[in-house]
Scaffold this motif. Structure first.
Motif, short mmCIF file in Angstrom:
data_model
loop_
_atom_site.label_atom_id
_atom_site.label_comp_id
_atom_site.label_asym_id
_atom_site.label_seq_id
_atom_site.Cartn_x
_atom_site.Cartn_y
_atom_site.Cartn_z
N LEU A 236 6.42 -17.44 -6.08
CA LEU A 236 6.85 -18.66 -5.39
C LEU A 236 6.91 -18.44 -3.89
O LEU A 236 6.49 -19.29 -3.10
N PHE A 237 7.42 -17.26 -3.50
CA PHE A 237 7.59 -16.98 -2.08
C PHE A 237 6.48 -16.09 -1.51
O PHE A 237 6.55 -15.66 -0.36
N GLY A 238 5.46 -15.82 -2.32
CA GLY A 238 4.32 -15.04 -1.85
C GLY A 238 4.67 -13.62 -1.46
O GLY A 238 4.13 -13.09 -0.48
N LYS A 239 5.54 -12.98 -2.24
CA LYS A 239 5.99 -11.63 -1.92
C LYS A 239 5.40 -10.60 -2.90
O LYS A 239 5.29 -10.87 -4.10
N PRO A 240 5.07 -9.41 -2.41
CA PRO A 240 4.74 -8.32 -3.33
C PRO A 240 5.97 -7.96 -4.16
O PRO A 240 7.10 -8.21 -3.73
N VAL A 241 5.75 -7.38 -5.32
CA VAL A 241 6.89 -7.02 -6.18
C VAL A 241 6.63 -5.69 -6.86
O VAL A 241 5.52 -5.41 -7.32
N ALA A 242 7.66 -4.86 -6.88
CA ALA A 242 7.62 -3.59 -7.61
C ALA A 242 8.61 -3.68 -8.76
O ALA A 242 9.79 -3.95 -8.55
N VAL A 243 8.14 -3.47 -9.98
CA VAL A 243 8.97 -3.60 -11.18
C VAL A 243 8.95 -2.27 -11.93
O VAL A 243 7.87 -1.73 -12.23
N SER A 244 10.12 -1.72 -12.22
CA SER A 244 10.20 -0.44 -12.92
C SER A 244 11.28 -0.51 -13.99
O SER A 244 12.43 -0.84 -13.69
N PHE A 245 10.90 -0.18 -15.24
CA PHE A 245 11.83 -0.23 -16.36
C PHE A 245 11.79 1.05 -17.17
O PHE A 245 10.77 1.73 -17.25
N ASN A 246 12.91 1.34 -17.79
CA ASN A 246 12.97 2.37 -18.83
C ASN A 246 13.12 1.66 -20.17
O ASN A 246 13.93 0.74 -20.31
N ILE A 247 12.35 2.11 -21.15
CA ILE A 247 12.47 1.50 -22.48
C ILE A 247 12.60 2.61 -23.51
O ILE A 247 12.44 3.78 -23.22
N GLU B 182 0.83 -1.20 0.00
CA GLU B 182 0.00 0.00 0.00
C GLU B 182 0.87 1.26 0.00
O GLU B 182 1.82 1.38 0.77
N GLY B 183 0.55 2.18 -0.90
CA GLY B 183 1.27 3.44 -0.97
C GLY B 183 2.49 3.42 -1.88
O GLY B 183 3.11 4.46 -2.10
N TRP B 184 2.83 2.26 -2.42
CA TRP B 184 3.97 2.16 -3.34
C TRP B 184 3.50 2.41 -4.77
O TRP B 184 2.37 2.06 -5.14
N ARG B 185 4.38 2.99 -5.57
CA ARG B 185 4.12 3.18 -6.99
C ARG B 185 5.36 2.74 -7.78
O ARG B 185 6.48 3.10 -7.44
N GLU B 186 5.14 1.99 -8.84
CA GLU B 186 6.21 1.63 -9.76
C GLU B 186 6.03 2.48 -11.02
O GLU B 186 4.96 2.50 -11.62
N VAL B 187 7.07 3.20 -11.41
CA VAL B 187 6.98 4.13 -12.53
C VAL B 187 7.86 3.65 -13.68
O VAL B 187 9.08 3.52 -13.51
N ASP B 188 7.26 3.34 -14.80
CA ASP B 188 8.01 3.00 -16.00
C ASP B 188 8.28 4.28 -16.79
O ASP B 188 7.42 5.17 -16.85
N VAL C 278 9.36 -7.40 0.38
CA VAL C 278 9.02 -6.94 -0.97
C VAL C 278 10.19 -7.22 -1.91
O VAL C 278 11.35 -7.07 -1.51
N VAL C 279 9.88 -7.61 -3.14
CA VAL C 279 10.89 -7.71 -4.19
C VAL C 279 10.86 -6.42 -5.00
O VAL C 279 9.78 -5.98 -5.43
#
Length: 388
Positions: A377-388, A186-192, A348-349
């Motif tokens: 697999l480990f039941g963890k939330p994940v935040a993924v952020s990439f530049n393309i 909650e409260g996290w944002r992933e920005v691409d 968190v990942v």
């Protein structure tokens, strides 16, 4: 002889298909890679094992030639050599451990090969490891699911492989039917970002102000912690730190962003945590991209440099009261960085990357799929952020 040749052709064709489909960037297709140990174990000769291994790995890593060509601004053929070189460890290990004596020997050989390709030094190029699919077949089973998947891969090389394949397929289909991607805290944002090759190379004041404006917009929408891609901050200096802390003044928000931290003998590909009151380097990459970033041979030259590899250092970091498992770009293709981080029970990942050079390939999609699979697999939330 013709029957054997036909068998080899069929095995190679199927191994190419397994590598191509399993590593297409679709997370739910990752378990197709479980076909590899079956095909490898069916090889009638060591030469056939070479061809099966090469077919699988080259198909899985098919985006590399185009990526190399884009990164270095060269023609596509110039990317063929790095592609073939990258496959050497995978093919050599699986060829050396193939056994013509018995199925039991092949099961033991595959188990050893699987372990070697998961950890350094061979694991440095251990992409396309079938164990990555464990999170799709056994979501939230944690270490038990990992152990079952590893055992299942070995059993797939024995005469029991049909029963093992049916069981694994059943778990896979059940998982796919109820699959949900890991959620953000909650409260996290992933920005691409879509800033291309300029990210990490552009260092003007206006560049940073524009990024800060993006963060400010997210903060106004309720974000408490914002994740930006690898290299978003360029080289991390006291001046850049001051620009960012000033830009976050008055905001109750934190930023996790990629940066390069220079040192005497090279630099660290790092993640920096920034707030309005200060900053800290919270992670230094364990495995930067070999060749383009990590250049260990330069230690013997008059001008050492390149990105430093911290292999087994800093597997977790404390952020905002949570323990994160950080992974930068290339690390998302490997096994040991994930497993090492999971031994520290992170909350968190956080997976970031700078994939502008991967256009027209599936590399970024594969990295995302890998991060999602391990997190599930480990039941963890994940935040993924990439530049393309």
């Amino acid at each position: 002889m013709r029957r054997e040749q036909g068998l080899v052709v069929g095995l190679v064709a199927l191994s190419v298909t397994a590598g191509w489909v399993g590593w297409s960037g679709k997370v739910l297709l990752l378990p197709v890679a479980f076909a590899f140990p079956v095909l490898w174990s069916q090889a009638p000769t060591r030469i056939a094992a070479v061809l099966v291994s090469a077919g699988y790995f080259l198909a899985a890593s098919r985006g590399l030639p185009q990526g190399v060509a884009t990164y270095y601004a060269v023609d596509l053929w110039s990317g063929i050599l790095p592609w073939a070189t990258a496959s050497f460890a995978f093919v050599a290990v699986h060829t050396a451990l193939w056994s013509e004596r018995s199925r039991r020997g092949r099961a033991v050989g595959y188990a050893i090969a699987s372990l070697l390709m998961a950890v350094p030094p061979f694991g440095i190029t251990g992409w396309a490891h079938p164990i990555t699919a464990a999170g799709v077949v056994f979501p939230e089973w944690g270490w038990f699911g990992f152990a079952i998947a590893a055992a299942g891969l070995a059993v797939l090389t024995t005469w029991l492989w049909p029963a093992a394949a049916i069981a694994i397929s059943g778990f896979w289909l059940w998982s796919a039917a109820f699959w949900t991607d890991p959620a953000l805290p909650e409260g996290w944002r992933e920005v691409d970002l879509k800033l291309g090759a300029g990210l990490g190379r552009e260092s003007s004041l206006q560049w940073h102000r524009d990024l800060i404006a993006t963060v400010q917009d997210e903060a106004k929408q309720g974000a408490r912690l914002i994740v930006l891609p690898e290299s978003a901050l360029g080289f991390w200096t006291p001046t850049v730190e001051r620009i960012w802390t000033d830009g976050l003044s008055g905001l109750e928000v934190g930023v996790l962003a990629g940066a390069a931290v220079a040192g005497r003998d090279g630099y660290d590909n790092a993640i920096v945590n920034i707030t309005s009151v200060g900053s800290a380097v919270v992670y230094r990459a364990r495995m930067p991209v070999p060749g383009s970033m990590w250049q260990p041979w330069r230690i013997w030259s008059e001008h050492p440099g390149g990105a430093r590899a911290h292999f087994f250092a800093n597997p977790v970091a404390e952020i905002d009261g949570l323990r994160i498992a950080p992974l930068i770009c290339y690390e998302q293709l490997l096994v040991w960085p994930f497993l090492q981080s999971m031994t520290h029970a992170p909350d968190v990942v956080v997976a970031i990357g700078n994939g502008w050079w991967t256009q027209a390939t599936s590399i970024v999609s594969i990295q995302r799929a890998s991060a999602l699979a391990w997190a599930r697999l480990f039941g963890k939330p994940v935040a993924v952020s990439f530049n393309i």
